[in-house]
Design a protein around this motif. Structure first.
Motif, PDB file in Angstrom:
ATOM      1  N   LYS A  43       0.850  -1.313  -0.002  1.00  0.00           N
ATOM      2  CA  LYS A  43      -0.203   0.128  -0.120  1.00  0.00           C
ATOM      3  C   LYS A  43       0.833   1.502   0.088  1.00  0.00           C
ATOM      4  CE  LYS A  43      -4.295  -1.950   1.164  1.00  0.00           C
ATOM      5  NZ  LYS A  43      -5.367  -2.228   2.237  1.00  0.00           N
ATOM      6  N   ALA A  49      -0.400  -2.339  -4.417  1.00  0.00           N
ATOM      7  CA  ALA A  49      -1.626  -2.945  -3.942  1.00  0.00           C
ATOM      8  C   ALA A  49      -2.705  -2.953  -4.941  1.00  0.00           C
ATOM      9  CB  ALA A  49      -2.082  -2.287  -2.433  1.00  0.00           C
ATOM     10  N   ARG A  50      -3.462  -3.825  -5.340  1.00  0.00           N
ATOM     11  CA  ARG A  50      -4.421  -3.482  -6.439  1.00  0.00           C
ATOM     12  C   ARG A  50      -5.814  -3.400  -5.851  1.00  0.00           C
ATOM     13  NH1 ARG A  50      -2.707  -3.926 -12.229  1.00  0.00           N
ATOM     14  NH2 ARG A  50      -0.601  -4.222 -11.781  1.00  0.00           N
ATOM     15  N   PHE A  51      -6.296  -2.250  -6.230  1.00  0.00           N
ATOM     16  CA  PHE A  51      -7.746  -1.961  -5.749  1.00  0.00           C
ATOM     17  C   PHE A  51      -8.700  -2.056  -6.822  1.00  0.00           C
ATOM     18  CE2 PHE A  51      -7.023   0.358  -1.986  1.00  0.00           C
ATOM     19  CZ  PHE A  51      -5.635   0.572  -1.714  1.00  0.00           C
ATOM     20  N   ALA A  62     -10.413  -0.487  -9.325  1.00  0.00           N
ATOM     21  CA  ALA A  62      -9.996  -0.396 -10.653  1.00  0.00           C
ATOM     22  C   ALA A  62      -8.679  -0.452 -11.186  1.00  0.00           C
ATOM     23  CB  ALA A  62     -10.265   1.261 -10.682  1.00  0.00           C
ATOM     24  N   ASP A  63      -7.894  -1.180 -10.471  1.00  0.00           N
ATOM     25  CA  ASP A  63      -6.498  -1.666 -10.755  1.00  0.00           C
ATOM     26  C   ASP A  63      -6.315  -2.719 -11.649  1.00  0.00           C
ATOM     27  OD1 ASP A  63      -5.154  -0.370  -7.809  1.00  0.00           O
ATOM     28  OD2 ASP A  63      -5.687   0.790  -9.586  1.00  0.00           O
ATOM     29  N   GLU A  70     -12.082   5.727  -2.722  1.00  0.00           N
ATOM     30  CA  GLU A  70     -12.163   4.801  -3.953  1.00  0.00           C
ATOM     31  C   GLU A  70     -13.770   4.524  -4.583  1.00  0.00           C
ATOM     32  OE1 GLU A  70     -12.282   0.607  -3.312  1.00  0.00           O
ATOM     33  OE2 GLU A  70     -10.942   0.331  -5.013  1.00  0.00           O
ATOM     34  N   ILE A  96      -9.812  -2.668  -1.053  1.00  0.00           N
ATOM     35  CA  ILE A  96     -10.854  -1.946  -0.859  1.00  0.00           C
ATOM     36  C   ILE A  96     -10.475  -0.580  -0.559  1.00  0.00           C
ATOM     37  CG2 ILE A  96     -11.619  -2.857   1.194  1.00  0.00           C
ATOM     38  CD1 ILE A  96     -14.328  -2.031   0.673  1.00  0.00           C
ATOM     39  N   GLY A  97     -10.758   0.429  -0.953  1.00  0.00           N
ATOM     40  CA  GLY A  97     -10.360   1.911  -0.806  1.00  0.00           C
ATOM     41  C   GLY A  97     -11.488   2.689  -0.185  1.00  0.00           C
TER      42      GLY A  97
END
Lengths: 158, 285, 751
Positions: C29, C34-36, C38-39, C207, C255-256
């Motif tokens: 992070k 880190a993959r949220f 939309a990533d 997010e 999760i953002g």
């Protein structure tokens, strides 16, 4: 639309890309260059999650066209650590638990780094006002501010 | 949509003048890109003026300062000479948005976006700033207060660009200040904005003043009745009360999601007193 | 368990729990790895966009998608016609919210969606969809929606609790309480009755909702999304799309932010429908404007409160009527509001009535202790006013009337062991409470309560051949919970924190897991993790016993080692977890422990907040000067993350109290769908938020853990309102207390 060819430098590396005239730098970073560290929280410059520096200046990448990066030097969160050595700000954020969900964290780190490059000894108030454009909904900013000031102290060798 | 980044003013002007469709000027982009994003409509042509020679310079001129149209608020805030002479104009520009916005937003762009609530404009009007406008028919000098004609509308003809803004030489024993009211401490559009510039004589009496109000009418107001309350006075409590009353009387605000008529009218007066007080302190040196 | 029983963890010396190690997902992070939501991307991926109603209330007469479908680059267009009928009422409401049925019920309601090869093609396609609307009158305000002649959203859905003749927008009437309120009020020396209003607010996660859906020709589908509950997403989407649950695999991204706003679905069923129809992966990301217009803000409310108090501070009766609009479908959190608003008080006479009302606004969804902050705002404001009127100390009055172990709560059950008095005593003793105040400054006090929940939980703990341990759980980490699970597993197993790794498994790996909400994760997932660890320990002891040739119950586990229980068991050197793991293949096979439970025994959590505010009497601007949170966490597994919950909730409450609100025009359209004019607190608005963690162990958890995430947002609305009212010299009864409102109140009071 005819695409525009752009030559730029990102995190020290020479990079070339094609983009539409109306694509933002944020779109280019995320969708064309796979640099997804910068986030889109609002698309209108109100949240700071897309923060990058351009020629050393802190900006919102959602408010800049990809085409404008021609000949400029862009730095993003992906360029903050030196290989596997974290920047003191990154380390202090971990130690202070200055992130919860982490979505605002890349933007805040880029912004904080820009602050400390200009002002290595900011007061709490100066830090808060500098970071006012970086919205965080999880932390209430308390631990973020503490982490930035602690990193500043460490970087000063204090 | 096409994007061009000319290197000279002449080519910028001819691109803008020659565009059959709609054309927009891009300096900092902090208003333009928001409009693109919110789908209000894409122009056919965007002309990026940032690569034009000299357009990002702050130059001393005749005792005053000429600020190129692409100078960002951050750069203005780093310029000691400008800050010393016109702290109100600099602080007004630096109030626009966040640090990130400051890295890009320009005074000229803020002016030409013609929002009634633009922060830099009341301070520029109080400073008697002049915009240099370059177009297909030549160059003209326009008082900053005459650029905006209504919300989102300017007096610029097709093909014209504001190339720079001139802040005049500051008289001795004078000071300026800008204050705005926002509900948070940062990031909001001004609910009310007040710019005050004043000059004192050796005895501390005000000999000249300009008072400008933002966000309380369709365009920024230069309130001569308000200035009149200060001129000839030592800018004391009584004068400040008269100043507040004149500003409240001159304000013609609307009710919207940012403030009520009642609120804006009252706070225009309150801020005018506070801004005049700061300008006074700066004038005393 | 009797209330004075010792907690099982009392006297236990924790080695890891209570310390502050670095969270396992932290490096990703802070480096942007880190993959949220939309990533993520997929080859051949299409962009999905939604067409939304520009009307607050309209009948949809027809939708013509032919031109949109014909546009080059467009691969699928869906409308309500692409979704089958759903028999379950709740599921049907979700579907009708996700894609309008016969009416558009709010500005921003989804009416169609497209998937195309580029964003510009998708945008162009939306413009080509022709929707024939018959605009209807709309209603936005909750009290107006309750009027008998108000425009009606749904005919015939008021249930049997709603008296005949009332507006058809009233869905349900709740009532809680006991005793005789009239008698109680008559016995009071002072009775205050007040009405309050709060505006709708949004969770404000940074997010936006985002997902990536793909479906194969065989109907097997994959979904990547940011959510607080991927099992909920799986079950809901499968239900809506007529799929079997096992055909849909959902992976939760990082999760953002959620705060309750991501405990339902918005884009996900639409993305799956588009993926099904186009045969290609479809990515959908909401814009910030869509998040505000068309996700799930919380209710706006209108609340009446009447409280009677004796001169000595005893509260003789409490009464409240709460009216909440929940947006376009039933299910506002008024029930929780009515249940919780008097929870901090031991009352002989109490009644709380709640009305669930619909209005032409987006369907509300949970926002951190849903329903409770508004009720607490109203009740705590009146208690504050009574204290002022009678000249009584605000904390003393709370202590005098406080709910304690065994108190019958206003909402029915008797409290078990609770920490309210400990919280109040800590506040009273704190220097903040007696610090001097300057001109135009005021101090506010308020209490808060949240139930906390347990719920369906599965944890699988696997011992790796090298002695490291993997913990698989099914709850997205919204606050640092992976660190807490890792700590509890390591604590129980007796191995270093660094040897354990906790992952959030996708839906194919575990059974059912309830959403990350209700402050349930550290409690329920923690409990399951501990029990899974203990199950693994039982197996490892048995393996050691087998190796040693003794009975399994002659082996104990201590400090990460299996040991003979006593000298009679035999002289065998202890075997470490790593040593047992290394020979697992030879002793029976891989070693794992698991636990599945619908966790009960969540402990309620009380809090008290102190806040100092300064008001500029000439402009109504409010500055928060000092803030201290006191909250019972039961047992703080990772104190830094507990503090973080306290601080985050307090600041959301500050925003809610001062500047956040949904602003509607006369046309029923939302006027401020962006962070510019929906004003959440920024860093320069705030001081440091001080925190005091109280620990009154929850008997229902092996370590005493109580949920902490939600209680922290319950007191601040009232605490800030009490402080501002004190500083301004006039009682504010509407939120947010934006400067125009404060100035107006000051000027009106001055006359």
């Amino acid at each position: 639309m005819t695409q525009i060819h752009v030559s730029t430098k990102i995190n020290g590396d020479a990079v070339e890309f094609l983009c539409e005239p109306n694509e933002t730098l944020l779109d280019v970073l995320r969708d064309r260059l796979d640099l997804t560290g910068a986030k889109e929280g609002c698309g209108t410059g109100d949240c700071g999650a897309c923060s990058v520096t351009v020629d050393g200046r802190l900006v919102c990448s959602c408010l800049m066209l990809g085409a404008e990066a021609e000949g400029r030097e862009v730095t993003t969160i992906e360029g903050m650590a030196d290989g596997e050595v974290l920047h003191p700000l990154q380390q202090k954020f971990l130690e202070h638990a200055a992130l919860q969900c982490g979505i605002c964290t890349p933007g805040i780190l880029v912004a904080a780094k820009a602050l400390l490059e200009r002002n290595p000894d900011p007061t709490e108030t100066e830090t808060r006002y500098w970071l006012a454009g970086n919205l965080c909904r999880c932390t209430g900013y308390d631990k973020v501010i503490r982490a930035v000031m602690d990193a500043a102290a460490q970087m000063r060798g204090a | 949509m096409r994007y061009e980044a000319p290197r000279t003013l002449e080519s910028a002007v001819s691109l803008l003048a020659g565009e059959p469709g709609s054309a927009q000027i891009l300096a900092g982009g902090t208003d333009l890109l928001v409009r693109l994003r919110t789908g209000i409509g894409e122009p056919d042509l965007i002309v990026d003026i940032k690569r034009i020679d000299g357009i990002s310079a702050i130059t001393a001129e005749n005792g005053g300062w000429r600020v190129g149209a692409a100078v960002s608020g951050a750069e203005m805030g780093e310029h000691d000479g400008l800050k010393a002479d016109w702290p109100g104009v600099v602080e007004a520009t630096e109030l626009i948005g966040s640090t990130q916005i400051q890295g890009r937003a320009t005074m000229a762009g803020n002016l030409c976006n013609a929002s009634p609530a633009a922060d830099s404009v009341p301070a520029m009007v109080a400073a008697n700033a002049v915009a240099r406008v370059i177009g297909p028919n030549g160059t003209r000098e326009v008082a900053v207060g005459d650029i905006a004609t209504g919300p989102g509308k300017t007096s610029l003809a097709k093909g014209e660009i504001v190339e720079s803004i001139f802040l005049p030489a500051r008289a001795a024993r004078s000071g300026d200040a800008y204050l705005r009211f926002i509900p948070r401490t940062e990031m909001d559009i001004a609910v009310v904005g007040v710019g005050v510039s004043l000059t004192l004589d050796a005895s501390g009496t005000c000999t000249a003043a300009r008072v400008s109000l933002g966000a309380v009418a369709a365009t920024v107001l230069l309130v001569e009745e308000a200035a009149a309350t200060l001129i000839g006075s030592p800018v004391d409590e009584a004068a400040l009360e008269r100043l507040a009353a004149a500003c409240s009387a001159a304000a013609k605000p609307i009710d919207d999601k940012r403030g009520t008529i009642e609120f804006r009218t009252k706070v225009a007066g309150v801020l005018a007193k506070r801004a005049a007080t700061i300008a006074l302190e700066r004038a005393k040196g | 368990m009797a209330l004075d029983d010792k907690h099982e963890a009392e006297g236990r010396v924790f080695k890891i729990v209570g310390t502050r190690p670095i969270r396992p997902d932290g490096i990703d992070k802070v480096t942007g790895r880190a993959r949220f939501g939309a990533d993520m991307s997929a080859p051949g991926m299409l962009v999905g966009l939604i067409l939304r109603s520009p009307h607050a209330h309209a009948r949809i007469r027809s939708i013509n998608i032919a031109k949109a479908e014909a546009l080059p680059g467009v691969k699928a267009v869906v409308t309500r016609a692409d979704f089958g009928n759903v028999s379950d009422d709740d599921l049907r409401d979700i579907l009708h919210n996700v894609m309008a049925h016969d009416k558009a019920l709010y500005d921003g309601h989804a009416v169609a969606a497209v998937a195309a090869t580029s964003t510009s093609a998708a945008r162009q396609a939306l413009k080509l969809i022709e929707v024939d609307y018959e605009v209807l009158p709309h209603v936005i305000d909750v009290d107006e929606a309750m009027q008998p002649d108000a425009p009606v959203l749904h005919e015939g859905r008021s249930d049997e609790t709603v008296p005949a003749g009332m507006s058809a927008n009233i869905m349900h009437r709740f009532e809680y309480g006991h005793g005789d309120v009239e008698a109680g009020l008559a016995a009071a020396d002072e009775v205050i009755e007040r009405s309050f209003k709060t505006a709708a607010t949004h969770q404000g996660y940074i997010e936006p909702h985002a997902c990536l859906a793909s479906m194969g020709p065989d109907g097997q589908a994959d979904l990547w999304c940011c959510t607080q509950g991927h099992y909920m997403v799986r079950n809901t989407c499968a239900g809506i799309l007529g799929m079997e649950v096992s055909q849909l695999k959902v992976t939760a991204s990082e999760i953002g932010g959620g705060f309750g706003g991501k405990t339902t679905v918005f884009l996900e069923p639409v993305a799956l429908a588009l993926a099904r129809k186009s045969g290609r992966p479809v990515k959908m990301v909401m814009s910030r404007e869509e998040v505000f217009r068309a996700s799930g803000p919380t209710s706006s409310t209108s609340i009446d409160v009447k409280i009677g108090m004796k001169r000595d501070g005893t509260i003789t009766a409490g009464w409240a009527e709460l009216r909440y609009q929940g947006g376009a479908f039933p299910g506002s959190p008024v029930q929780f509001g009515a249940m919780s608003c008097f929870a901090a008080y031991d009352l002989a006479n109490v009644q709380a009535i709640g009305w669930d009302v619909v209005a032409n606004r987006p369907k509300q969804i949970a926002y951190r202790a849903p329903g409770a902050p508004m009720g607490a705002y109203a009740v705590e404001s009146v208690v504050d006013e009574l204290c002022g009127k009678l000249g009584l100390d605000r904390l003393e009055v709370r202590l005098k009337n406080a709910s304690r172990d065994g108190t019958k709560a206003a909402y029915g059950p008797r409290f078990g062991r609770i920490g309210l008095t400990a919280v109040l005593e800590a506040a009273k003793a704190h220097p903040h409470y007696t610090a001097p105040l300057g001109p135009n400054q005021g101090r506010g006090v308020a209490c808060g309560f949240w139930f906390n929940f347990g719920g369906d939980t599965c944890v699988s703990l696997n011992v790796n051949p090298d002695g490291t341990v993997g913990v698989s759980e099914g709850n997205p980490d919204i606050g640092g919970s992976r660190a807490a699970m890792t700590m509890m597993a390591a604590e129980e197993l007796g191995i270093p924190y660094e040897r354990v790794r906790t992952t959030i498994a996708d839906t194919s790996a575990l059974g059912q897991n309830d959403v990350t909400d209700g402050s349930r994760v550290t409690f329920a997932v923690g409990l399951a993790t501990i029990k899974a660890a203990r199950a693994a320990i039982t197996i490892m002891c048995a393996r050691a016993a087998k190796i040693w040739g003794i009975d399994a119950d002659a082996v104990v586990w201590e400090d990460g080692h299996a040991k003979p229980a006593g000298p009679n068991a035999g002289k065998f050197p202890p075997m470490s977890l790593a040593e047992i793991a290394a020979v697992a293949t030879n002793t029976g096979g891989p070693i794992a422990g698991h636990h599945e439970v619908n966790a009960e025994g969540a402990g309620v959590s009380f809090a008290a907040h102190l806040v100092d505010a300064e008001v500029d009497p000439e402009t109504g601007a409010v500055k928060i000067l000092r803030y201290t949170v006191f909250q019972d966490a039961g047992k703080a597994v990772h104190p830094a993350y507990v503090e973080g919950q306290f601080q985050g909730g307090a600041v959301q409450g500050i925003g809610w109290a001062l500047n956040e609100e949904y602003i509607y025009g006369a046309d029923g359209r939302l006027q401020n769908p962006g962070f510019l004019d929906y004003r959440i607190p920024v860093a320069s608005d705030l001081p440091m938020i001080d925190t005091v963690i109280i620990e009154v162990a929850n008997p229902g958890h092996p370590y005493g853990v109580r949920g902490v995430g939600e209680t922290s947002i319950v007191p601040p609305l009232a605490a800030v309102a009490n402080a501002v009212s004190a500083a301004a010299g006039v009682r504010l009864t509407e939120l947010p207390m934006s400067p125009p409102k404060v100035l107006h109140a000051i000027d009106a009071a001055r006359g």
